[in-house]
Enzyme design. Structure first.
Site, PDB file in Angstrom:
ATOM      1  N   ASP A 202       0.658  -1.195   0.630  1.00  0.00           N
ATOM      2  CA  ASP A 202      -0.108   0.021  -0.279  1.00  0.00           C
ATOM      3  C   ASP A 202       0.794   1.172   0.362  1.00  0.00           C
ATOM      4  O   ASP A 202       0.754   2.304   0.669  1.00  0.00           O
ATOM      5  CB  ASP A 202      -0.614   0.190   1.305  1.00  0.00           C
ATOM      6  CG  ASP A 202      -2.017   1.241   1.422  1.00  0.00           C
ATOM      7  OD1 ASP A 202      -2.062   1.848   0.285  1.00  0.00           O
ATOM      8  OD2 ASP A 202      -1.933   1.375   2.336  1.00  0.00           O
ATOM      9  N   GLU A 443       3.508  -8.431   7.055  1.00  0.00           N
ATOM     10  CA  GLU A 443       2.378  -9.104   6.525  1.00  0.00           C
ATOM     11  C   GLU A 443       2.593  -9.961   5.157  1.00  0.00           C
ATOM     12  O   GLU A 443       1.146  -9.957   4.703  1.00  0.00           O
ATOM     13  CB  GLU A 443       0.895  -7.770   6.536  1.00  0.00           C
ATOM     14  CG  GLU A 443       0.967  -6.660   7.480  1.00  0.00           C
ATOM     15  CD  GLU A 443      -0.609  -6.245   6.759  1.00  0.00           C
ATOM     16  OE1 GLU A 443      -0.644  -5.911   5.775  1.00  0.00           O
ATOM     17  OE2 GLU A 443      -0.905  -5.569   7.914  1.00  0.00           O
ATOM     18  N   TYR A 496      -6.909  -3.671  12.378  1.00  0.00           N
ATOM     19  CA  TYR A 496      -7.350  -2.288  12.310  1.00  0.00           C
ATOM     20  C   TYR A 496      -9.265  -2.427  12.523  1.00  0.00           C
ATOM     21  O   TYR A 496      -9.758  -2.352  11.538  1.00  0.00           O
ATOM     22  CB  TYR A 496      -7.499  -1.893  10.526  1.00  0.00           C
ATOM     23  CG  TYR A 496      -6.190  -1.463  10.834  1.00  0.00           C
ATOM     24  CD1 TYR A 496      -6.117  -0.172  10.401  1.00  0.00           C
ATOM     25  CD2 TYR A 496      -5.203  -2.223   9.678  1.00  0.00           C
ATOM     26  CE1 TYR A 496      -4.279   0.719  10.299  1.00  0.00           C
ATOM     27  CE2 TYR A 496      -3.615  -2.008   9.537  1.00  0.00           C
ATOM     28  CZ  TYR A 496      -3.684  -0.280   9.631  1.00  0.00           C
ATOM     29  OH  TYR A 496      -2.231   0.185   9.379  1.00  0.00           O
ATOM     30  N   GLU A 532       1.209  -1.938  13.945  1.00  0.00           N
ATOM     31  CA  GLU A 532      -0.489  -0.986  13.506  1.00  0.00           C
ATOM     32  C   GLU A 532      -1.457  -1.479  14.135  1.00  0.00           C
ATOM     33  O   GLU A 532      -2.403  -1.930  14.087  1.00  0.00           O
ATOM     34  CB  GLU A 532      -0.067  -1.803  11.893  1.00  0.00           C
ATOM     35  CG  GLU A 532       1.179  -1.131  10.637  1.00  0.00           C
ATOM     36  CD  GLU A 532       1.454  -1.474   9.439  1.00  0.00           C
ATOM     37  OE1 GLU A 532       0.095  -1.426   8.662  1.00  0.00           O
ATOM     38  OE2 GLU A 532       2.150  -2.128   8.557  1.00  0.00           O
TER      39      GLU A 532
HETATM   40  C1  BDP Z   1      -1.364  -2.570   6.815  1.00  0.00           C
HETATM   41  C2  BDP Z   1      -0.962  -2.502   6.003  1.00  0.00           C
HETATM   42  C3  BDP Z   1       0.151  -0.993   5.357  1.00  0.00           C
HETATM   43  C4  BDP Z   1      -1.217  -0.524   4.503  1.00  0.00           C
HETATM   44  C5  BDP Z   1      -2.415  -0.196   5.479  1.00  0.00           C
HETATM   45  C6  BDP Z   1      -3.309   0.399   5.699  1.00  0.00           C
HETATM   46  O1  BDP Z   1       0.923  -3.353   6.489  1.00  0.00           O
HETATM   47  O2  BDP Z   1       1.190  -0.815   4.492  1.00  0.00           O
HETATM   48  O3  BDP Z   1      -1.191   1.026   4.369  1.00  0.00           O
HETATM   49  O4  BDP Z   1      -2.144  -1.225   6.677  1.00  0.00           O
HETATM   50  O5  BDP Z   1      -3.814   0.323   5.051  1.00  0.00           O
HETATM   51  O6  BDP Z   1      -2.273  -3.325   6.381  1.00  0.00           O
HETATM   52  O7  BDP Z   1      -3.205   1.605   5.930  1.00  0.00           O
END
Ligand code: BDP
Length: 637
Positions: A202, A443, A496, A532
């Site tokens: 991404d 990932e 997330y 993250e």
């Molecule tokens: C995570 C990835 C990261 C992405 C992020 C996203 O590691 O590179 O930019 O998601 O979607 O899973 O913002």
């Protein structure tokens, strides 16, 4: 496209590469000089249908301007955003750079001088010629490569030296990161020969010469590499060192270590040994000690049988790193990562090295109370690690193993290349005290059957390269099906909740995050880092009650995660790294509004609401767990 790339390389270069020799940062010293070649270079993208015109027409043999039109290109910089041409922005294939430089006559006259051409990073595959003679090639962006060019340039004394660098940004199943080239052959929809580059990561696949190109000198008998490892007992520090020398069979090596005040604190002789440092000043992370980032200078002096001598000055921080089942220890004290994930990314220059940006980013991290960052998702410029060393900012150093999602990227060819990249990374960064852990991937599809074998090899190899640091990869897989997790030292999890899962449902975060932590720790009994988490916020977009993409929503995601971090951080959660420090560019797509907007800062480094939430939190944690420096009062918000 890959075929084109292979055909060209096989014809012109043969296939490379293995890791040999040291890759010491090119520092000046009484025996070494450097000359930067940054600035304007001539540039041409090879738009020929199979991108091979540069090789078939031998563009490296003559000045580039004689084989076709050229434009000005800034080095260092990505080429993508420099012009108004969308075709160049999205170009896939070979681009050609050229610069004529003068090599100082005294370098050429002195037969004892070795002249090295170094490229700090070019993305992705590079071939380099000097005066039409191929001197090196390199696979992979983000890490330096160099060539001894003495033999070539001494032939043409009195003439300028023409450096040509061809760079190909094509990604395939075995590159790191991987990608695929897709030909779209339906002529009712696409023009003839139409192809696109696909990848599963991404961020925009910026390309070009991203860091400095330079010439530097050493004597012919020279210090090729230095490796240090440090320890301490009570108030005595130990620096175990190894020096490798080229060009001298029986070198005399003298080592001295001085403190910040310039006073010598220890000396040793020989190519390997140990320096004992009384009343040691340990290297401490920012906000954990009054005197964070303490660096000694290790001066290595080589004298060869011939009388030639070489001097190299290496900054050394004395510290230890250990991992227990629920703690991450620096100097035997529990360390909690409260930091950020970053990208090398900015307007205009893309991934091009930029001092003002680097200094600004360190100021922002320190303003925020961040004590750490991860080099998501590739190695950053070595100058950034030098800054981290000096400021006491702790680094998780990541290789470009991002977007490994296709089962064909877990085979032997990919693994072999991945091992080489880890060797290159460890070789470059092993002496940085700020680097406390290696991350071998982000990932990956860790639930795929070959992943177990793949990560077992990768982690074991990395540990054999550097037994002193823990190794991890960043997972987003299910805890029960992650086949690589048994091999890592620290579990790093990305999640997330209320964004990619249950979008809009902030209320599910606490339960899902608690479950996530308990599952991982329950299964592996290893410390866990939330590597993250976050949510997109378009700066200036507001809605209360919060809605996705607003600053209010981003704030609430953070706050809901933080409640759970606070329940777990005294137990086994040893860190939290926000995704992301700043907004950054991505490929175009329906889920990205001119890039990823999960930054705490905009791409121009202005704070969004989330930055203030983190700032309050990070300083509060530092107040509670660290020894705040006397100069740093808890900031008024
Ligand atoms: C995570 C990835 C990261 C992405 C992020 C996203 O590691 O590179 O930019 O998601 O979607 O899973 O913002």
């Amino acid at each position: 496209m890959w075929l084109v790339k292979l055909a060209c390389l096989a014809a012109v270069c043969g296939r490379c590469v293995s890791v040999s020799g040291g890759m010491l940062y090119p520092r000046e010293s009484p025996s070494r000089e450097r000359k930067e070649l940054d600035g304007l270079w001539s540039f041409r993208a090879d738009f020929s249908p199979d991108r091979s015109a540069g090789f078939t027409q031998g563009w490296f043999k003559r000045p580039l301007a004689e084989t076709g039109p050229v434009i000005d290109m800034a080095v260092p910089s990505s080429f993508n955003d420099i012009t108004q041409d969308a075709e160049l922005r999205d170009f896939i294939g070979w681009v050609w750079y050229e610069k004529e430089v003068w090599v100082p006559t005294r370098w050429l006259q002195d037969k004892g001088t070795r002249i090295v051409l170094r490229v700090e990073s070019a993305h992705y595959y590079s071939v380099v010629w000097v005066n039409g003679v191929k001197v090196t090639q390199h696979e992979g962006g983000h890490l330096p490569f160099e060539a001894d060019i003495d033999g070539v340039i001494r032939k043409d004394v009195g003439l300028p030296c023409r450096i040509t660098i061809a760079v190909n940004n094509t990604l395939d199943l075995h590159t790191l990161p991987p990608g695929t080239i897709q030909y779209l052959n339906d002529h009712t929809k696409y023009p003839a020969g139409y192809f696109i580059q696909n990848y599963n990561f991404d961020f925009f696949n910026y390309a070009g010469i991203h860091r400095s190109v330079l010439l530097y000198t050493t004597p012919k008998a020279y210090i090729d590499d230095i490796t240090v490892d440090t320890n301490f007992s009570d108030s005595t520090g130990f620096v175990f060192y190894n020096v490798s020398v080229v060009g001298s069979a029986k070198p005399t090596v003298k080592i001295s270590l001085s403190g910040k005040d310039g006073r010598c604190v220890s000396t040793a002789n020989g190519i390997s040994g140990v320096l004992k440092v009384p009343d040691v000043n340990l290297w401490w992370p920012y906000l954990m000690h009054e005197n964070a980032g303490y660096l000694y200078t290790m001066e290595v002096q080589l004298t060869a049988e011939s009388g030639e001598s070489d001097v190299y000055m290496l900054p050394v921080g004395i510290r230890t790193v250990k991992v227990t089942s629920n703690q991450f220890l620096i100097n035997n004290k529990p360390f909690y990562f409260h930091g950020v994930n970053k990208h090398e990314d900015a307007d205009v220059r893309g991934k091009g090295f930029d001092w003002p940006l680097i200094v600004k980013d360190f100021n922002l991290m320190k303003w925020m109370g961040a004590n750490s960052f991860r080099t998501s998702h590739y190695p950053y410029a070595e100058e950034i690690l030098q800054m981290a060393d000096r400021h006491g900012i702790v680094v998780i150093d990541e290789c470009p193993g991002v977007g490994i999602k296709d089962i064909r990227s877990f085979g032997n060819a990919s693994l072999a290349h991945h091992l080489i990249v880890m060797e290159e990374l460890v070789r470059r960064d092993k002496n940085h005290p700020s680097v406390v852990m290696w991350s071998v991937a982000n990932e990956p599809a860790a639930e795929m059957p070959p992943a177990g074998f793949y990560f077992k090899q990768l982690v074991a190899h990395t540990k054999s390269l550097d037994p002193a640091r823990p190794v991890t990869y960043i997972t987003d897989s299910n805890f029960a099906r992650d086949l690589g997790a048994p091999y890592v030292d620290v579990i790093c999890v990305n999640s997330y909740f209320s964004w990619y899962h249950d979008p809009g449902h902030l209320e599910v975060i606490p339960i899902q995050l608690n479950t996530q932590f308990d599952n991982w720790y329950g299964k592996y009994q290893k410390p866990v880092i939330q590597s993250e988490y976050g949510a997109d916020a378009v700066p200036g977009l507001h809605n209360d009650p919060p809605m996705m993409f607003t600053e209010e929503y981003q704030k609430r995601v953070l706050q809901n995660y933080h409640k759970v971090f606070d329940q777990k951080r005294k137990k086994f959660v040893v860190g939290e790294l926000i995704w992301n420090f700043a907004d950054f560019m991505t490929a175009q797509g329906t889920t990205r509004v001119v890039g990823n907007k999960k930054g705490m800062f905009t791409r121009q480094r202005q704070p969004k609401a989330g930055a203030f939430i983190l700032r309050e939190r990070y300083w509060a944690i530092a107040n509670e767990t660290g020894v705040l420096p006397t100069w740093a009062k808890y900031p008024c918000l």
